[in-house]
Design an enzyme around this catalytic site. Structure first.
Site, PDB file in Angstrom:
ATOM      1  N   ARG A  20     -26.090  -1.622  39.693  1.00  0.00           N
ATOM      2  CA  ARG A  20     -26.529  -1.584  41.091  1.00  0.00           C
ATOM      3  C   ARG A  20     -27.033  -0.201  41.496  1.00  0.00           C
ATOM      4  O   ARG A  20     -27.992  -0.091  42.260  1.00  0.00           O
ATOM      5  CB  ARG A  20     -25.379  -2.007  42.003  1.00  0.00           C
ATOM      6  CG  ARG A  20     -25.768  -2.040  43.469  1.00  0.00           C
ATOM      7  CD  ARG A  20     -24.695  -2.637  44.335  1.00  0.00           C
ATOM      8  NE  ARG A  20     -25.096  -2.685  45.724  1.00  0.00           N
ATOM      9  CZ  ARG A  20     -24.361  -3.213  46.695  1.00  0.00           C
ATOM     10  NH1 ARG A  20     -23.185  -3.757  46.421  1.00  0.00           N
ATOM     11  NH2 ARG A  20     -24.794  -3.214  47.936  1.00  0.00           N
ATOM     12  N   CYS A  84      -7.834  -3.937  29.088  1.00  0.00           N
ATOM     13  CA  CYS A  84      -7.817  -3.778  30.542  1.00  0.00           C
ATOM     14  C   CYS A  84      -6.730  -2.829  31.029  1.00  0.00           C
ATOM     15  O   CYS A  84      -6.725  -2.443  32.203  1.00  0.00           O
ATOM     16  CB  CYS A  84      -7.649  -5.139  31.217  1.00  0.00           C
ATOM     17  SG  CYS A  84      -8.969  -6.296  30.813  1.00  0.00           S
ATOM     18  N   GLY A 117     -21.843 -10.345  33.906  1.00  0.00           N
ATOM     19  CA  GLY A 117     -21.379 -11.580  33.282  1.00  0.00           C
ATOM     20  C   GLY A 117     -20.005 -11.447  32.664  1.00  0.00           C
ATOM     21  O   GLY A 117     -19.360 -10.414  32.750  1.00  0.00           O
ATOM     22  N   ARG A 202     -17.541 -21.814  43.473  1.00  0.00           N
ATOM     23  CA  ARG A 202     -17.794 -22.472  42.187  1.00  0.00           C
ATOM     24  C   ARG A 202     -16.547 -22.476  41.311  1.00  0.00           C
ATOM     25  O   ARG A 202     -15.892 -21.447  41.136  1.00  0.00           O
ATOM     26  CB  ARG A 202     -18.948 -21.766  41.466  1.00  0.00           C
ATOM     27  CG  ARG A 202     -19.304 -22.352  40.100  1.00  0.00           C
ATOM     28  CD  ARG A 202     -20.628 -21.827  39.623  1.00  0.00           C
ATOM     29  NE  ARG A 202     -20.644 -20.385  39.465  1.00  0.00           N
ATOM     30  CZ  ARG A 202     -20.319 -19.744  38.336  1.00  0.00           C
ATOM     31  NH1 ARG A 202     -19.946 -20.438  37.264  1.00  0.00           N
ATOM     32  NH2 ARG A 202     -20.385 -18.436  38.271  1.00  0.00           N
ATOM     33  N   CYS A 213     -11.526 -14.731  40.822  1.00  0.00           N
ATOM     34  CA  CYS A 213     -11.721 -14.086  39.523  1.00  0.00           C
ATOM     35  C   CYS A 213     -12.281 -12.680  39.731  1.00  0.00           C
ATOM     36  O   CYS A 213     -13.181 -12.485  40.556  1.00  0.00           O
ATOM     37  CB  CYS A 213     -12.710 -14.882  38.672  1.00  0.00           C
ATOM     38  SG  CYS A 213     -12.260 -16.623  38.435  1.00  0.00           S
TER      39      CYS A 213
END
Length: 394
Positions: A20, A84, A117, A202, A213
Site C-alpha cells: 500500500r 508467527c 493473500g 465471506r 481472520c
C-alpha cells in the site's frame, strides 16, 4: 539470581496492507520503528549492546541490513525466525541476554514485508515444517487449503462439538476486535462492523468468516530492554515497565494427541502461561489487559481457556458476559488484535509489547484501559513456539 528486565522504549509503524505504501521496504520500516523506540527511551543507538531482529520472509542477514538504518557500531546482530512468534522470540532472546548479565541494553526489532493473500510456503523442494501437524489434523478433519484457516477453523469446530460453542461466539470476537481497532492509529483496519456484518462476510472455513481472520500486513515494531542498573544510571525508572514473568515453549507430545486444539498450540500456551504465573507470582485475575494471538477468532476463544481466564469449555460464557472488552473483567486486544490491527509476522509480538507498555504507562489515549497494574502477552507460531510474558509497572 537472574537480573531484572525492563522495557524502556517502544515503537512501531502503522501496519499496512502489503504494497500500500510506495517504496516502503523493510529497512525503512525498521528505521521508523527503531527510531521511535530509541526516542521513546531518550537513548541513542550507541547505547545498544546487542540486537535481535525477527522476520519470516526475507534473505539471510536482513536483520543486519535493517539495524544499519539506526547505526553501525559493530554490535552482535542475531537474525530470528520462529513463524508467527518471531517478534516475541526476539523479545525473549533480548530479555535472556539481560537476565544472564551479558548486556545491559538490548534492542528487539521485528519487521515483515509480505505478499497479498494467504500464507504460502517458499520452498517446495523439501519437507514442510508443519507436515506432521497437517497430517495429524487430516486424520481427524476434512482437509482444506490454504492450511491456516483450516487448522484454526477445525479447532473451532471441535470446541463447538464438545462444548456447544456457536458460530456467533466466534463472530462476537471479530466484532469486538474491529471495534477496538477504531481507536488505534497504528491498525491496518479501523472500520467498525456489526455482529451481522461479521457473520455475513465471506465464509473462509466454517465457522470462520473473512472478518474473523487476520490479514497479511507490512510493518515493523521495536522494543528496547534494559537491566535495573542501566535504568537507574540513566534515570529511566519513571516510564520503565518490568517483565515480571516470561516463558517460551515448543510442541509437546500432546500436540499430536488427536486434538485439533493442541495441534494449533493450546498446550504450548497453557504450559507457558503456568510457568509465567509461577515466576511472576500473579494469576489470571491479577491482569487488567491482555494482548493475545487472535490470528483467527477461534484461537482467541481457545486462548482464553489456555491462559486460564476461564475453565476449559467456558470461553463462550466469557464472551456472552462481556468479560473481554471495556467494562468487563479484562480488556483483551485493545489494539484490535491481529484480526484488525494486522499481522506482519516478525513485528506482531513486538507490537503487542508496545501496546501493553502504553497501557501500563497510561499512554494509550482512546484505547486506555482504566487503572492498569499488570498486563499479559501471548504470541504463538505453529511448528511451534509459544511465548507468554507478564508485565507490571516498574
Amino acid at each position: 539470581m537472574a537480573n531484572r528486565v525492563y522495557v524502556v522504549g517502544v515503537g512501531m509503524t502503522k501496519f499496512e496492507k502489503p504494497g500500500r505504501r510506495e517504496d516502503w521496504d523493510y529497512p525503512r520500516m525498521a528505521r521508523e520503528a527503531g527510531t521511535s523506540a530509541l526516542e521513546d527511551a531518550g537513548l541513542g543507538y550507541d547505547a545498544v549492546q546487542q540486537a535481535y531482529v525477527g522476520y519470516v520472509y526475507g534473505e539471510s542477514t536482513s536483520g543486519q541490513r535493517a539495524v544499519y538504518e539506526l547505526g553501525m557500531t559493530g554490535i552482535p546482530v542475531v537474525n530470528v525466525n520462529n513463524n508467527c512468534a518471531t517478534g516475541s522470540t526476539a523479545l525473549y532472546l533480548a530479555a535472556e541476554a539481560i537476565r544472564g548479565g551479558r548486556a545491559d541494553c538490548v534492542l528487539a526489532l521485528g519487521f515483515e514485508k509480505m505478499k497479498p493473500g494467504s500464507l504460502a510456503s517458499t520452498y517446495d523442494d523439501r519437507e514442510q515444517p508443519l507436515g506432521n501437524h497437517l497430517q495429524a489434523l487430516a486424520e481427524i478433519s476434512e482437509v482444506l487449503f490454504p492450511p491456516a484457516p483450516w487448522m484454526f477453523g477445525a479447532a473451532g469446530r471441535e470446541h463447538m462439538q464438545k462444548y456447544g460453542t456457536t458460530a456467533e461466539h466466534f463472530a462476537k470476537i471479530g466484532e469486538k476486535n474491529h471495534r477496538h481497532s477504531a481507536n488505534n492509529p497504528y491498525a491496518q483496519f479501523q472500520d467498525v462492523y456489526s455482529l451481522d456484518d461479521i457473520l455475513a462476510s465471506r465464509m473462509i472455513y466454517d465457522p470462520l468468516t473473512k472478518l474473523q481472520c487476520s490479514p497479511t500486513s507490512d510493518g515493523s515494531g521495536a522494543v528496547l530492554l534494559a537491566s535495573e542498573s542501566f535504568v537507574d544510571v540513566n534515570g529511566l525508572a519513571e516510564r520503565a515497565v518490568e517483565i515480571v514473568g516470561q516463558a517460551m515453549t515448543t510442541d509437546f507430545r500432546s500436540t499430536f494427541d488427536g486434538s485439533a486444539k493442541n495441534i494449533v498450540g493450546y498446550d504450548m500456551t497453557r504450559q507457558a502461561a503456568l510457568r509465567v504465573y509461577e515466576e511472576a507470582g500473579l494469576g489470571p485475575a491479577d491482569f487488567q489487559v491482555v494482548e493475545l494471538h487472535d490470528c483467527f477468532s477461534a484461537n482467541e476463544l481457545l486462548t482464553y481457556e489456555a491462559l486460564g481466564l476461564c475453565a476449559e469449555g467456558e470461553g463462550g460464557h466469557l464472551i456472552d458476559a462481556g468479560d473481554t472488552t471495556y467494562g468487563g473483567r479484562w480488556v483483551v486486544n485493545p489494539s484490535g488484535g491481529l484480526i484488525s490491527k494486522g499481522h506482519p509476522l516478525g513485528a506482531t509480538g513486538l507490537a503487542q509489547c508496545a501496546e501493553l507498555t502504553w497501557q501500563l504507562r497510561g499512554d494509550a489515549n482512546a484505547r486506555q484501559v482504566p487503572d492498569v497494574r499488570a498486563a499479559l502477552q501471548h504470541n504463538i507460531g505453529l511448528g511451534g513456539a509459544a511465548v507468554v510474558t507478564a508485565y507490571q509497572r516498574a
